[in-house]
Design a protein around this motif. Structure first.
Motif, short mmCIF file in Angstrom:
data_model
loop_
_atom_site.label_atom_id
_atom_site.label_comp_id
_atom_site.label_asym_id
_atom_site.label_seq_id
_atom_site.Cartn_x
_atom_site.Cartn_y
_atom_site.Cartn_z
N ASP A 108 -5.49 3.91 -1.31
CA ASP A 108 -4.60 2.91 -0.76
C ASP A 108 -3.83 3.48 0.20
O ASP A 108 -3.43 2.86 1.58
N LYS B 243 0.71 -1.20 -0.02
CA LYS B 243 0.04 0.14 -0.10
C LYS B 243 0.87 1.12 -0.02
O LYS B 243 2.00 1.22 0.37
N ASN B 244 0.35 2.38 -0.78
CA ASN B 244 1.18 3.64 -0.66
C ASN B 244 0.80 4.40 0.69
O ASN B 244 0.00 4.17 1.39
N ARG C 273 -6.95 6.05 -6.76
CA ARG C 273 -6.60 4.60 -6.20
C ARG C 273 -5.34 4.86 -5.26
O ARG C 273 -5.52 4.09 -4.12
#
Length: 110
Positions: free
Chosen positions: A56, A7-8, A52
Motif C-alpha cells: 500500500d 493508503k499507508n 500488504r
C-alpha cells in the motif's frame, strides 16, 4: 474510519521492525510469501498483512506467477524518507564538528 481506508505512507510502513526486516530480505531477491514467512516466527497470514502495508505504501510490488504471488522491493518511495532525513543531517554534522573541536582542544591541553 478514514484512517483504515487510506493508503499507508512510507513512514507508517517502516515504523514496524518486522516490515523493515521484510524490506531488507526483499532487497536481495524476489520471493513468494511461503519463502518469506519461513524467515519470521509468525504465521503466513501475519506476514501477508505486513506485506500488504508495504504494498500500500508502494515499497513492494507483487506479481502472480502461476498460483503464487511473488514480492520484490520497490525502493523509489524510500527517496521520500531519504529527503526527510537529509534535512536533519545538518544537525548531525554540526554535532560531529563540535565534538571534533572539543576532542582536539582536550588533546592540546594534555
Amino acid at each position: 474510519m478514514a484512517a483504515l481506508s487510506a493508503k499507508n505512507d512510507v513512514f507508517q510502513a517502516i515504523a514496524d521492525p518486522t516490515r523493515r526486516k521484510l524490506l531488507k530480505l526483499l532487497s536481495k531477491e524476489e520471493m513468494p510469501v511461503t519463502v518469506i514467512s519461513g524467515h519470521f516466527p509468525m504465521s503466513r497470514t501475519a506476514v501477508s498483512k505486513h506485506l500488504r502495508v508495504l504494498a500500500d505504501a508502494g515499497l513492494v510490488k507483487e506479481r502472480k506467477v502461476g498460483r503464487e504471488t511473488r514480492y520484490k522491493l520497490e525502493p523509489e518511495p524510500l527517496v521520500e524518507l531519504k529527503d526527510w532525513l537529509q534535512y536533519f543531517e545538518l544537525f548531525w554534522e554540526n554535532k560531529l564538528s563540535a565534538l571534533k573541536l572539543l576532542v582536539e582542544s582536550d588533546e592540546q591541553d594534555v
